[in-house]
Design a protein around this motif. Structure first.
Motif, PDB file in Angstrom:
ATOM      1  N   LEU A   1     -29.870 -32.157   9.217  1.00  0.00           N
ATOM      2  CA  LEU A   1     -29.151 -33.140  10.019  1.00  0.00           C
ATOM      3  C   LEU A   1     -27.755 -33.358   9.441  1.00  0.00           C
ATOM      4  CD1 LEU A   1     -29.111 -35.305  12.276  1.00  0.00           C
ATOM      5  CD2 LEU A   1     -29.973 -36.930  10.577  1.00  0.00           C
ATOM      6  N   TYR A   2     -26.777 -33.270  10.320  1.00  0.00           N
ATOM      7  CA  TYR A   2     -25.384 -33.547   9.956  1.00  0.00           C
ATOM      8  C   TYR A   2     -24.905 -34.718  10.811  1.00  0.00           C
ATOM      9  CZ  TYR A   2     -25.593 -28.999   7.706  1.00  0.00           C
ATOM     10  OH  TYR A   2     -25.949 -27.942   6.901  1.00  0.00           O
ATOM     11  N   ASP A   3     -24.381 -35.740  10.141  1.00  0.00           N
ATOM     12  CA  ASP A   3     -23.961 -36.929  10.890  1.00  0.00           C
ATOM     13  C   ASP A   3     -22.970 -37.727  10.047  1.00  0.00           C
ATOM     14  OD1 ASP A   3     -23.756 -38.854  12.849  1.00  0.00           O
ATOM     15  OD2 ASP A   3     -25.924 -39.167  13.039  1.00  0.00           O
ATOM     16  N   VAL A   4     -22.398 -38.744  10.673  1.00  0.00           N
ATOM     17  CA  VAL A   4     -21.464 -39.644   9.984  1.00  0.00           C
ATOM     18  C   VAL A   4     -22.258 -40.710   9.246  1.00  0.00           C
ATOM     19  CG1 VAL A   4     -19.592 -41.318  10.293  1.00  0.00           C
ATOM     20  CG2 VAL A   4     -19.660 -39.227  11.679  1.00  0.00           C
ATOM     21  N   TYR A   5     -21.889 -40.974   8.015  1.00  0.00           N
ATOM     22  CA  TYR A   5     -22.561 -41.985   7.191  1.00  0.00           C
ATOM     23  C   TYR A   5     -22.223 -43.387   7.701  1.00  0.00           C
ATOM     24  CZ  TYR A   5     -23.699 -44.781   3.058  1.00  0.00           C
ATOM     25  OH  TYR A   5     -24.202 -45.723   2.198  1.00  0.00           O
TER      26      TYR A   5
ATOM     27  N   PRO B   1     -27.547 -41.744   8.386  1.00  0.00           N
ATOM     28  CA  PRO B   1     -26.787 -41.177   9.503  1.00  0.00           C
ATOM     29  C   PRO B   1     -26.636 -42.201  10.627  1.00  0.00           C
ATOM     30  CG  PRO B   1     -29.016 -40.288   9.440  1.00  0.00           C
ATOM     31  CD  PRO B   1     -28.833 -41.064   8.186  1.00  0.00           C
ATOM     32  N   ARG B   2     -25.453 -42.210  11.221  1.00  0.00           N
ATOM     33  CA  ARG B   2     -25.151 -43.204  12.253  1.00  0.00           C
ATOM     34  C   ARG B   2     -26.148 -43.154  13.412  1.00  0.00           C
ATOM     35  NH1 ARG B   2     -19.131 -43.011  14.259  1.00  0.00           N
ATOM     36  NH2 ARG B   2     -19.813 -40.939  14.942  1.00  0.00           N
ATOM     37  N   THR B   3     -26.598 -41.977  13.777  1.00  0.00           N
ATOM     38  CA  THR B   3     -27.543 -41.840  14.890  1.00  0.00           C
ATOM     39  C   THR B   3     -28.820 -42.624  14.626  1.00  0.00           C
ATOM     40  OG1 THR B   3     -26.688 -39.633  15.359  1.00  0.00           O
ATOM     41  CG2 THR B   3     -28.839 -40.199  16.288  1.00  0.00           C
ATOM     42  N   TYR B   4     -29.274 -42.661  13.380  1.00  0.00           N
ATOM     43  CA  TYR B   4     -30.523 -43.343  13.041  1.00  0.00           C
ATOM     44  C   TYR B   4     -30.293 -44.824  12.736  1.00  0.00           C
ATOM     45  CZ  TYR B   4     -33.137 -38.984  12.992  1.00  0.00           C
ATOM     46  OH  TYR B   4     -33.764 -37.819  13.365  1.00  0.00           O
ATOM     47  N   VAL B   5     -29.191 -45.158  12.067  1.00  0.00           N
ATOM     48  CA  VAL B   5     -28.903 -46.568  11.783  1.00  0.00           C
ATOM     49  C   VAL B   5     -28.779 -47.354  13.081  1.00  0.00           C
ATOM     50  CG1 VAL B   5     -27.222 -48.163  10.787  1.00  0.00           C
ATOM     51  CG2 VAL B   5     -27.833 -46.084   9.557  1.00  0.00           C
ATOM     52  N   SER B   6     -28.191 -46.729  14.108  1.00  0.00           N
ATOM     53  CA  SER B   6     -28.012 -47.418  15.394  1.00  0.00           C
ATOM     54  C   SER B   6     -29.337 -47.687  16.099  1.00  0.00           C
ATOM     55  CB  SER B   6     -27.102 -46.587  16.306  1.00  0.00           C
ATOM     56  OG  SER B   6     -27.698 -45.331  16.609  1.00  0.00           O
TER      57      SER B   6
ATOM     58  N   GLN C   1     -41.382 -45.856  12.332  1.00  0.00           N
ATOM     59  CA  GLN C   1     -40.544 -45.816  11.131  1.00  0.00           C
ATOM     60  C   GLN C   1     -39.479 -44.734  11.273  1.00  0.00           C
ATOM     61  OE1 GLN C   1     -42.680 -45.544   7.429  1.00  0.00           O
ATOM     62  NE2 GLN C   1     -40.873 -44.892   6.278  1.00  0.00           N
ATOM     63  N   LEU C   2     -38.249 -45.090  10.918  1.00  0.00           N
ATOM     64  CA  LEU C   2     -37.129 -44.167  11.047  1.00  0.00           C
ATOM     65  C   LEU C   2     -36.913 -43.385   9.759  1.00  0.00           C
ATOM     66  CD1 LEU C   2     -34.649 -46.543  12.907  1.00  0.00           C
ATOM     67  CD2 LEU C   2     -35.813 -44.556  13.882  1.00  0.00           C
ATOM     68  N   ASP C   3     -36.656 -42.094   9.917  1.00  0.00           N
ATOM     69  CA  ASP C   3     -36.344 -41.240   8.769  1.00  0.00           C
ATOM     70  C   ASP C   3     -34.876 -41.404   8.377  1.00  0.00           C
ATOM     71  OD1 ASP C   3     -38.931 -40.198   8.773  1.00  0.00           O
ATOM     72  OD2 ASP C   3     -38.400 -38.661  10.258  1.00  0.00           O
ATOM     73  N   TYR C   4     -34.537 -40.866   7.223  1.00  0.00           N
ATOM     74  CA  TYR C   4     -33.164 -40.764   6.724  1.00  0.00           C
ATOM     75  C   TYR C   4     -32.540 -42.099   6.305  1.00  0.00           C
ATOM     76  CZ  TYR C   4     -33.377 -36.136   8.890  1.00  0.00           C
ATOM     77  OH  TYR C   4     -33.743 -34.854   9.240  1.00  0.00           O
ATOM     78  N   ILE C   5     -33.241 -43.222   6.486  1.00  0.00           N
ATOM     79  CA  ILE C   5     -32.672 -44.535   6.146  1.00  0.00           C
ATOM     80  C   ILE C   5     -33.034 -44.884   4.708  1.00  0.00           C
ATOM     81  CG2 ILE C   5     -32.563 -46.973   6.738  1.00  0.00           C
ATOM     82  CD1 ILE C   5     -31.405 -45.129   8.860  1.00  0.00           C
ATOM     83  N   THR C   6     -32.045 -45.317   3.952  1.00  0.00           N
ATOM     84  CA  THR C   6     -32.277 -45.720   2.560  1.00  0.00           C
ATOM     85  C   THR C   6     -31.751 -47.135   2.332  1.00  0.00           C
ATOM     86  OG1 THR C   6     -30.173 -44.739   1.833  1.00  0.00           O
ATOM     87  CG2 THR C   6     -32.157 -43.357   1.703  1.00  0.00           C
ATOM     88  N   PHE C   7     -32.321 -47.783   1.317  1.00  0.00           N
ATOM     89  CA  PHE C   7     -31.907 -49.128   0.908  1.00  0.00           C
ATOM     90  C   PHE C   7     -31.672 -49.072  -0.601  1.00  0.00           C
ATOM     91  CE2 PHE C   7     -34.661 -49.468   4.569  1.00  0.00           C
ATOM     92  CZ  PHE C   7     -33.973 -50.330   5.412  1.00  0.00           C
TER      93      PHE C   7
END
Length: 425
Positions: free
Chosen positions: A140-144, A182-187, A221-227
């Motif tokens: 996956l390539y996306d904007v942070y 990635p912005r796609t998942y954070v949104s 649950q969404l992938d790629y999300i970190t805290f």
């Protein structure tokens, strides 16, 4: 050098050396070894070797870097590279001899895509890259992006207190957490929650480290999300007690205990309290005598706002009535600004210019009021507690006022002093 019996030196003779068997054997062995080494080096058969090489992900100088695009899948990517070389060189060829990178210059937009791996030699070793696998990597390539969300708690069991105990209000080290990815998942994040699992029969408060998880609107649950920030929950375990409400009287006259009548709208309250603070009464707050006059004075306290307390019997508030003798009177006493004691922060000097109101109201029995004068009134203004807000110039500060020489009298109302603050030279 050895000499003959008659003292003459022996002459070196190549002919004698050649016809000496011992010398010929040594020379033959050395020559054979030299010929073998030279032949092995020049005529050694080629071999192949497979090496695992880590793949570097670098966006420097690419369009993706300009667009803010990053790679969000695992960067622990490797490629198996097969090389051919002469056998004697094989042991010297390692992963450091080979460069493996993702061809990030081909990434021009966000999304899940497969990108080619480039493999080349980075050393002077004489070898040839025959093949490598895999030849590309999908990711996956996306904007942070970062965004804050309130943190919710999901309890796996809610009945974790022992008999005679209840859970107080849980407090978090941070009410919000920052989700990044990635912005796609954070949104897509709809809620962020952390699971809390506690043992049963607890009698002591619990401090729990939390692991937030991001969910979309469907609860997946969404992938790629970190805290990145650590978050903990403090869960108080409170002992159930039946207590009498109690208030503290501040700025009260010395003989307030004999002069005042204090009554409560509820005599007993069942509540959960911290066992370490367990006592026979429930402290519901303070009553400042600057708000008390002669006769009846009512004050209402909200029990739902008490820290470390959970009221269990439904009592939401208590009205406290403070009754002072009806025959108490009031006097207004003038105080000059010069009588105000001002304590300035270090490095400053201060002087009171005025006091407002300029007349101090005092309640008490008439016999004591008649004995009071301006000398009986003390006014002080401590700017040290306001050091962070202290500013050179003139401004108003809260003033503390008290009365002396009259055990049944107290000061009524709130006062301020206008103070000029200057910096010491």
């Amino acid at each position: 050098m050895p000499s003959s019996k008659n003292g003459k030196k022996k002459k070196f003779s190549i002919r004698k050396l050649i016809y000496n068997d011992k010398y010929l054997i040594v020379i033959s062995v050395l020559a054979a070894v030299a010929i073998w080494v030279a032949t092995s080096i020049n005529l050694s058969p080629e071999t192949t070797k497979t090496i695992t090489v880590p793949v570097t992900v670098d966006f420097t100088g690419t369009l993706a870097e300009q667009l803010g695009i990053q790679y969000f899948d695992s960067t622990d990517v490797t490629v198996d590279v097969t090389v051919s070389c002469q056998r004697y060189l094989a042991k010297d060829i390692t992963a450091d001899s080979i460069s493996a990178t993702l061809r990030t210059d081909t990434v021009t937009s966000a999304g899940y895509q497969s990108v080619q791996i480039l493999v080349s030699s980075r050393s002077e070793d004489d070898f040839t890259i025959e093949s490598y696998y895999p030849t590309s990597v999908a990711g996956l390539y996306d904007v942070y992006q970062e965004q804050s969300f309130p943190l919710e708690l999901d309890y796996t069991n809610t009945d974790f207190c022992a008999d005679g105990y209840v859970a107080g209000e849980t407090t978090l080290s941070s009410e919000e957490v920052v989700a990044s990815g990635p912005r796609t998942y954070v949104s897509q994040i709809s809620r962020v929650a952390a699971s809390v699992s506690l043992d049963s029969g607890l009698t002591e408060s619990q401090l729990v480290d939390l692991a937030p998880v991001a969910y979309n609107a469907e609860g997946r649950q969404l992938d790629y999300i970190t805290f990145n920030d650590a978050v903990s929950a403090n869960i108080p375990i409170l002992k159930v007690e039946t207590l009498s409400p109690h208030v503290d009287l501040v700025n009260a006259p010395a003989d307030v205990a004999s002069a005042a009548s204090v009554t409560y709208s509820a005599d007993r309250v069942q509540a959960g309290v911290l066992e370490s603070n367990s006592q026979q009464y429930l402290d519901i707050g303070d009553i400042d005598f600057s708000e008390v006059s002669a006769g009846e004075n009512e004050f209402t306290f909200d029990l739902t706002q008490l820290s470390g307390v959970v009221v269990l019997d439904g009592t939401q508030s208590i009205t406290v009535t403070v009754t002072m003798p009806e025959d108490y009177e009031s006097r207004d006493i003038s105080v000059a600004a010069s009588a105000v004691t001002v304590t300035a922060p270090d490095g400053f000097s201060a002087r009171a210019l005025s006091i407002s109101p300029s007349r101090i109201t005092v309640f008490g029995p008439a016999s004591q009021l008649d004995e009071l004068s301006s000398d009986s009134i003390s006014v002080s203004c401590d700017l040290r507690s306001s050091a962070d807000n202290a500013a050179i110039g003139t401004r108003d500060y809260d003033a503390a006022v008290s009365v002396s020489g009259a055990s049944s009298c107290w000061v009524y109302g709130n006062y301020s002093a206008t103070v000029r603050l200057t910096a010491d030279e």
